[in-house]
Scaffold this motif. Sequence first.
Motif, short mmCIF file in Angstrom:
data_model
loop_
_atom_site.label_atom_id
_atom_site.label_comp_id
_atom_site.label_asym_id
_atom_site.label_seq_id
_atom_site.Cartn_x
_atom_site.Cartn_y
_atom_site.Cartn_z
N LEU A 66 -8.41 26.56 28.96
CA LEU A 66 -8.06 27.81 28.30
C LEU A 66 -8.03 29.01 29.21
CD1 LEU A 66 -9.87 27.56 24.85
CD2 LEU A 66 -7.54 27.01 25.44
N SER A 77 -11.16 31.99 26.13
CA SER A 77 -9.80 32.42 25.86
C SER A 77 -9.80 33.93 25.69
CB SER A 77 -9.33 31.70 24.60
OG SER A 77 -8.06 32.02 24.22
N ALA A 98 -13.27 27.16 24.24
CA ALA A 98 -13.41 25.72 24.05
C ALA A 98 -14.57 25.22 24.90
CB ALA A 98 -12.12 25.00 24.44
N GLN A 122 -12.70 17.59 25.22
CA GLN A 122 -13.16 18.68 24.37
C GLN A 122 -14.32 18.23 23.48
OE1 GLN A 122 -9.07 20.65 23.13
NE2 GLN A 122 -10.81 21.94 22.57
N ALA A 132 -4.88 21.52 23.83
CA ALA A 132 -6.04 21.96 23.06
C ALA A 132 -5.93 21.45 21.62
CB ALA A 132 -6.15 23.47 23.08
N ILE A 160 -10.74 25.00 18.81
CA ILE A 160 -11.40 26.09 19.51
C ILE A 160 -12.64 26.48 18.71
CG2 ILE A 160 -9.39 27.08 20.67
CD1 ILE A 160 -9.21 29.10 18.35
N SER A 168 -2.86 26.65 30.20
CA SER A 168 -4.01 26.59 29.30
C SER A 168 -3.88 25.50 28.24
CB SER A 168 -4.20 27.93 28.58
OG SER A 168 -3.15 28.15 27.66
N ILE A 214 -2.55 25.73 25.41
CA ILE A 214 -2.68 26.22 24.04
C ILE A 214 -1.38 26.81 23.50
CG2 ILE A 214 -5.16 26.60 24.08
CD1 ILE A 214 -4.68 29.49 24.71
#
Length: 316
Positions: A3, A53, A67, A75, A122, A125, A226, A228
């Motif tokens: 992130l 983030s 994250a 994760q 991702a 989060i 990232s 995301i």
Amino acid sequence: MALVGCGGGGGSKRGGAANAPQVPTSQPFPKPGTKTLAQLRAGLGPGPLLATSVSVLEPGRNRVAFALFDRTRRQIADTPTALYLARADGTDVRGPFPARYVPLAVKPQFQSSTTTRDPDSARSIYVATPDFPATGEFRMLGVAQLDQRVVGATPVTVWVRNRWRPPDVGEYAPRVHTPTRESVNGDLESIDTRVPPDTMHATDLADVLGRRPVMLLFATPGLCPSRICGPVADITEQLKSEHDKAAEFIHMEVYRENRPEAGQRSQVRAYGLPSEPWLFAIDRSGRVAARIEGAFSLDEAKKALDAAVAGAGRGG
């Protein structure tokens, strides 16, 4: 880690919060007392990696998305988590600020190949709203409960300023032209790195700004380090399908010719964006009603849309 690859990613205090489960208040997150951040962390077990983030932070409460990753870069999902803040020298520790777990989920028909084929994309989060007391450099510590242990991540450094360049809630959004399917003669791959391209390229922002609510997404799904940008583009695509008549939806890529070495597109520079992705919810008067930096959930995007439809200055 993931992130932080897009210049920080992250969320401003203006973005809404997701209705995800709250961390139980009974969890044994330590009270800082008079400890320094180093002393607080010394009393915790070795923890996961925290990828924040965050890049645009102002004094007061801010939406901070982040994250957690284990040592194998996987994760860590749905575990009680909190944030602590301290000055750059580790003093004046504040917290814990409980975090919510927020899955970045969409219906299967809105999952892009960009996201599903990327093992590092991702999937979720955590979102907390820490209260920054002033401007300046701060250290941020993530603490989580794993296997009945309370563990701490390596602290990360963030900066708090009174004023950042991206247009804030209540300010007028810059009027810029955005490319459309028509303007590129149907060559959507030239203006969208998502696979397949999304449906948010029908409208030029300059034609509707100040006339209709607008959901303006700056994201580069195929190039975002990232990981995301892909998930939030999928989320915004689903939101558009469910609320297409409420606002104009526009996806703006970040890099000229979709090549990072070519530099940012002029629209990104006009908005003064230090990172990506960003979502701006703009009301029919042309003012920013809500903004979210970094990863966000479908619920958060819907709240931003509601703010745009209701009017400027009513973001979360």
